[in-house]
Enzyme design. Structure first.
Site: not given
Ligand code: ADP
Length: 408
Positions: A8, A101, A190, A251, A394
């Site tokens: 990643n 990823r 996601h 956010r 993940e």
């Protein structure tokens, strides 16, 4: 043993994990940070392996090193050195494939994809849509290919799972020509986590995935929720970018875009300032000074009114999406919570679903509060909707998808 390496990669760091897919266990993981700075840091953790069967792995040892790491290629050499000195040996546990990823696959990539030179060009071209992420992901791919030239490299896209959204869900109601010219639509993010959780939930309940209506809340620092019908994503809260939808750590999530026109015209804020405001200085941080929900909870206990408001705004948005997705799906069989907040904050889970008794959702307070690690039910036996906590993984999902391409 079937070792798969998962990468990643960010712009100045990358994470890696070596998994044995025969037992779905982690052999080693690490983080190479501050690439490009004179004081790079690399940490490498080796996990001792269980002796019989796929029991959970346990932490054996972590070692950190400080050294200059000029670029991603040098970072991969540091990783190879860490494997050579601390183990496990990459000769004995040579990865049969490397999974990467990749944040943005646009409307082009809807499944894990073998990385060819043409795929690299496509990932690069999609940097227009993800300028912060895709170039960094690509830097990791290029460096990893030099380190492991003889095995397949596979891209697993954050957006891919949401490519099943119907046009009604992914289309924004703006001028169609403008939207088409600039590829403005909902992509969703996601996806790897939402897919993993929806599939784990079905397997845990022993129910066929294709018969279940599910709502998955991924609540980490970034947060999104997905409506899953029969294993397919049919609606999701993140949109053209990961800014839309739920209130997140830093956010804003949903906001009237006209507020930005107003700030540009009246406060003279530039596009970059607005970007920074909404992505980095909003959400829980903007409302109460911390992006960490634990701080917000501590603030509420101290009687801090900003923390109270931040929590209430966060929960208000969760309820709005829960209601919307119940309506889109025509009810749900399963609602799951995952990621840092979803797995660890019973207060959030209870508050998010508190008003859904009319839809057959009943949380069991004791089950919800119980401290546990694995996948678990937190609804009552009488609840017609099963509510679960599902720890996400993940890396494991990327490794599975990588294997599905490398060994079809
Ligand atoms: P990321 O999106 O960075 O992968 P994570 O899924 O690791 O994020 O989630 C990180 C967030 O999880 C933290 O910012 C924190 O708000 C929240 N979190 C972690 N542990 C707890 C806890 N015990 N209680 C409440 N919130 C927690």
């Amino acid at each position: 043993m079937t070792p798969v390496l998962v990468i990643n990669s960010g712009s100045s760091s990358f994470k890696y994990q070596l998994l044995d897919m025969d037992t779905a266990s982690t052999l080693a993981s690490g983080l190479v940070e501050r690439i490009g700075a004179p004081d790079g840091v690399a940490s490498h953790t080796v996990y001792a392996q269980p002796t019989d069967g796929p029991a959970p792995t346990f932490l054996d040892a972590t070692r950190s090193r400080e050294l200059p790491i000029p670029d991603h290629t040098a970072g991969f050499q540091v990783m190879l050195d860490a494997f050579a000195s601390d183990g496990p040996s990459l000769t004995e546990h040579a990865p049969i494939a490397v999974g990467h990823r990749v944040v943005h696959g646009g409307a082009r990539f809807f499944e894990p994809t073998l990385i060819t030179p043409l795929v690299e060009i496509n990932i690069d071209e999609l940097s227009v849509l993800a300028p912060l992420h895709n170039p960094a992901n690509l830097a990791g791919i290029v460096a990893a290919k030099k380190a492991f030239p003889d095995v397949p490299h596979v891209a697993v896209f954050d957006t891919a799972y949401h490519q099943t959204l119907p046009p009604a869900a992914y289309t924004y109601a703006i001028d169609r020509e403008v939207a088409a010219a600039h590829r403005i639509r909902r992509y969703g993010f996601h996806g790897t986590s939402h897919k993993f959780v929806a599939e784990e939930a079905a397997a845990f309940l022993g129910r066929p995935l294709d018969e279940l209506k599910q709502i998955v809340f991924h609540l980490g620092n970034g947060a999104s929720v997905t409506a899953v019908d029969g294993g397919r994503s049919v609606d999701t809260s993140m949109g053209f970018t990961p800014l839309e939808g739920l209130v997140m750590g830093t956010r804003s999530g949903d906001i009237d875009p006209a507020a930005l026109f107003h700030l540009a015209r009246r406060a003279g804020m530039s596009i970059d300032e607005l970007d920074d405001l909404l992505n980095k200085r909003s959400g829980l941080l903007g409302l109460a000074g911390s992006n960490d929900l634990r701080d917000i909870q501590a603030g509420i206990e101290r009687g801090d009114e900003d923390a109270r408001l931040a929590f209430d705004v966060y929960v208000h948005r969760l309820r709005a999406y829960a209601g919307a997705y119940l309506a889109q799906l025509g009810g749900a069989d399963v609602i799951s919570f995952t990621a840092g907040v979803g797995e660890n904050a019973p207060l959030v889970r209870a508050a998010a679903l508190e008003t859904l008794g009319f839809a057959g959702v009943q949380i069991d307070p004791e089950r919800n509060e119980a401290r546990a690690r694995g996948i678990r039910i937190i609804s009552t036996d009488a609840s017609t909707v099963t509510v679960l906590v599902v720890p996400t993984d993940e890396e494991l999902e990327i490794a599975r998808q990588t294997l599905s391409v490398a060994r079809p």
